[in-house]
Motif scaffolding. Sequence first.
Motif, mmCIF file in Angstrom:
data_model
loop_
_atom_site.group_PDB
_atom_site.id
_atom_site.type_symbol
_atom_site.label_atom_id
_atom_site.label_comp_id
_atom_site.label_asym_id
_atom_site.label_seq_id
_atom_site.Cartn_x
_atom_site.Cartn_y
_atom_site.Cartn_z
ATOM 1 N N LEU A 66 0.826 -1.211 0.000
ATOM 2 C CA LEU A 66 0.000 0.000 0.000
ATOM 3 C C LEU A 66 0.861 1.263 0.000
ATOM 4 O O LEU A 66 0.578 2.224 -0.729
ATOM 5 C CB LEU A 66 -0.926 0.017 1.223
ATOM 6 C CG LEU A 66 -2.142 -0.892 1.163
ATOM 7 C CD1 LEU A 66 -2.857 -0.919 2.504
ATOM 8 C CD2 LEU A 66 -3.096 -0.442 0.071
ATOM 9 N N GLU A 67 1.920 1.270 0.792
ATOM 10 C CA GLU A 67 2.823 2.427 0.826
ATOM 11 C C GLU A 67 3.480 2.639 -0.523
ATOM 12 O O GLU A 67 3.585 3.774 -1.004
ATOM 13 C CB GLU A 67 3.871 2.241 1.918
ATOM 14 C CG GLU A 67 3.333 2.390 3.323
ATOM 15 C CD GLU A 67 4.374 2.106 4.388
ATOM 16 O OE1 GLU A 67 5.583 2.141 4.092
ATOM 17 O OE2 GLU A 67 3.972 1.851 5.539
ATOM 18 N N GLU A 68 3.929 1.547 -1.163
ATOM 19 C CA GLU A 68 4.549 1.657 -2.483
ATOM 20 C C GLU A 68 3.558 2.211 -3.505
ATOM 21 O O GLU A 68 3.908 3.051 -4.334
ATOM 22 C CB GLU A 68 5.072 0.297 -2.946
ATOM 23 C CG GLU A 68 6.287 -0.180 -2.192
ATOM 24 C CD GLU A 68 6.715 -1.587 -2.585
ATOM 25 O OE1 GLU A 68 6.189 -2.131 -3.582
ATOM 26 O OE2 GLU A 68 7.584 -2.138 -1.897
ATOM 27 N N PHE A 69 2.325 1.755 -3.448
ATOM 28 C CA PHE A 69 1.298 2.246 -4.359
ATOM 29 C C PHE A 69 1.059 3.734 -4.145
ATOM 30 O O PHE A 69 1.011 4.517 -5.097
ATOM 31 C CB PHE A 69 -0.007 1.470 -4.149
ATOM 32 C CG PHE A 69 -1.153 1.990 -4.974
ATOM 33 C CD1 PHE A 69 -1.275 1.629 -6.303
ATOM 34 C CD2 PHE A 69 -2.090 2.848 -4.418
ATOM 35 C CE1 PHE A 69 -2.312 2.120 -7.073
ATOM 36 C CE2 PHE A 69 -3.131 3.339 -5.173
ATOM 37 C CZ PHE A 69 -3.245 2.979 -6.514
ATOM 38 N N ASN A 70 0.917 4.135 -2.886
ATOM 39 C CA ASN A 70 0.618 5.534 -2.583
ATOM 40 C C ASN A 70 1.771 6.472 -2.894
ATOM 41 O O ASN A 70 1.556 7.665 -3.125
ATOM 42 C CB ASN A 70 0.179 5.682 -1.127
ATOM 43 C CG ASN A 70 -1.206 5.132 -0.895
ATOM 44 O OD1 ASN A 70 -2.056 5.167 -1.782
ATOM 45 N ND2 ASN A 70 -1.445 4.605 0.297
ATOM 46 N N GLN A 71 2.993 5.978 -2.936
ATOM 47 C CA GLN A 71 4.128 6.823 -3.289
ATOM 48 C C GLN A 71 4.029 7.289 -4.740
ATOM 49 O O GLN A 71 4.543 8.336 -5.092
ATOM 50 C CB GLN A 71 5.445 6.070 -3.082
ATOM 51 C CG GLN A 71 5.831 5.941 -1.627
ATOM 52 C CD GLN A 71 7.109 5.136 -1.428
ATOM 53 O OE1 GLN A 71 7.663 4.590 -2.373
ATOM 54 N NE2 GLN A 71 7.566 5.067 -0.189
ATOM 55 N N GLY A 72 3.345 6.521 -5.568
ATOM 56 C CA GLY A 72 3.213 6.882 -6.976
ATOM 57 C C GLY A 72 2.046 7.814 -7.254
ATOM 58 O O GLY A 72 1.843 8.233 -8.390
ATOM 59 N N THR A 73 1.277 8.184 -6.251
ATOM 60 C CA THR A 73 0.140 9.071 -6.470
ATOM 61 C C THR A 73 0.513 10.506 -6.131
ATOM 62 O O THR A 73 1.355 10.751 -5.265
ATOM 63 C CB THR A 73 -1.080 8.652 -5.618
ATOM 64 O OG1 THR A 73 -0.730 8.723 -4.248
ATOM 65 C CG2 THR A 73 -1.534 7.247 -5.966
ATOM 66 N N ILE A 74 -0.101 11.436 -6.837
ATOM 67 C CA ILE A 74 0.151 12.854 -6.561
ATOM 68 C C ILE A 74 -1.186 13.579 -6.459
ATOM 69 O O ILE A 74 -2.190 13.129 -7.003
ATOM 70 C CB ILE A 74 1.000 13.508 -7.673
ATOM 71 C CG1 ILE A 74 0.287 13.366 -9.029
ATOM 72 C CG2 ILE A 74 2.392 12.924 -7.720
ATOM 73 C CD1 ILE A 74 0.883 14.213 -10.121
ATOM 74 N N ALA A 75 -1.179 14.692 -5.774
ATOM 75 C CA ALA A 75 -2.365 15.532 -5.688
ATOM 76 C C ALA A 75 -2.231 16.641 -6.717
ATOM 77 O O ALA A 75 -1.218 17.340 -6.762
ATOM 78 C CB ALA A 75 -2.501 16.112 -4.291
ATOM 79 N N SER A 76 -3.232 16.800 -7.569
ATOM 80 C CA SER A 76 -3.174 17.826 -8.620
ATOM 81 C C SER A 76 -3.567 19.196 -8.102
ATOM 82 O O SER A 76 -3.339 20.199 -8.773
ATOM 83 C CB SER A 76 -4.098 17.437 -9.773
ATOM 84 O OG SER A 76 -5.452 17.445 -9.336
ATOM 85 N N GLY A 77 -4.179 19.236 -6.935
ATOM 86 C CA GLY A 77 -4.624 20.503 -6.389
ATOM 87 C C GLY A 77 -6.004 20.903 -6.874
ATOM 88 O O GLY A 77 -6.523 21.946 -6.503
ATOM 89 N N VAL A 78 -6.601 20.087 -7.737
ATOM 90 C CA VAL A 78 -7.935 20.373 -8.261
ATOM 91 C C VAL A 78 -8.919 19.395 -7.635
ATOM 92 O O VAL A 78 -8.701 18.190 -7.679
ATOM 93 C CB VAL A 78 -7.957 20.228 -9.806
ATOM 94 C CG1 VAL A 78 -9.362 20.442 -10.346
ATOM 95 C CG2 VAL A 78 -6.956 21.168 -10.445
ATOM 96 N N GLU A 79 -9.986 19.940 -7.059
ATOM 97 C CA GLU A 79 -11.007 19.060 -6.488
ATOM 98 C C GLU A 79 -11.902 18.551 -7.603
ATOM 99 O O GLU A 79 -12.288 19.297 -8.495
ATOM 100 C CB GLU A 79 -11.835 19.805 -5.444
ATOM 101 C CG GLU A 79 -11.079 20.032 -4.160
ATOM 102 C CD GLU A 79 -11.986 20.479 -3.036
ATOM 103 O OE1 GLU A 79 -13.137 19.996 -2.956
ATOM 104 O OE2 GLU A 79 -11.531 21.307 -2.236
ATOM 105 N N THR A 80 -12.205 17.269 -7.551
ATOM 106 C CA THR A 80 -13.051 16.639 -8.556
ATOM 107 C C THR A 80 -14.285 16.085 -7.877
ATOM 108 O O THR A 80 -14.182 15.325 -6.921
ATOM 109 C CB THR A 80 -12.286 15.486 -9.262
ATOM 110 O OG1 THR A 80 -11.057 15.991 -9.760
ATOM 111 C CG2 THR A 80 -13.103 14.908 -10.394
ATOM 112 N N SER A 81 -15.453 16.437 -8.394
ATOM 113 C CA SER A 81 -16.701 15.947 -7.808
ATOM 114 C C SER A 81 -17.116 14.657 -8.504
ATOM 115 O O SER A 81 -16.610 14.311 -9.577
ATOM 116 C CB SER A 81 -17.808 16.988 -7.955
ATOM 117 O OG SER A 81 -18.186 17.101 -9.316
ATOM 118 N N GLU A 82 -18.065 13.976 -7.912
ATOM 119 C CA GLU A 82 -18.594 12.757 -8.537
ATOM 120 C C GLU A 82 -19.244 13.080 -9.870
ATOM 121 O O GLU A 82 -19.150 12.306 -10.819
ATOM 122 C CB GLU A 82 -19.604 12.082 -7.600
ATOM 123 C CG GLU A 82 -18.964 11.456 -6.384
ATOM 124 C CD GLU A 82 -19.980 10.768 -5.479
ATOM 125 O OE1 GLU A 82 -21.094 10.456 -5.951
ATOM 126 O OE2 GLU A 82 -19.656 10.545 -4.310
#
Length: 91
Positions: A66-82
């Motif tokens: 899980l930690e390895e997977f989450n290291q590859g994710t980034i936050a774009s700073g844009v909120e996305t709604s459903e």
Amino acid sequence: MSTAVKMDEDAKSKLEELQAEIRLKTGKKVTQQEVLSTLIQSAVDSRAEFVDSFRDGTTALNETELEEFNQGTIASGVETSEDDIDDVLYG
């Protein structure tokens, strides 16, 4: 109280093999009921692993994965709604 448990011939054969191996290696004669009770207790002691053995395909990720997977994710700073996601997926 004793209850009968139905099992196929292969399972019965393996149970008898375990029973014989216990007697051979320990010198102690045990009943099939004792073998089954011990197997059940062993499964209860490692319940999560036992339950996972019935899953199809791969099992859940462990903490390291899980930690390895989450290291590859980034936050774009844009909120996305459903609704935004639905628009992209379904037009």
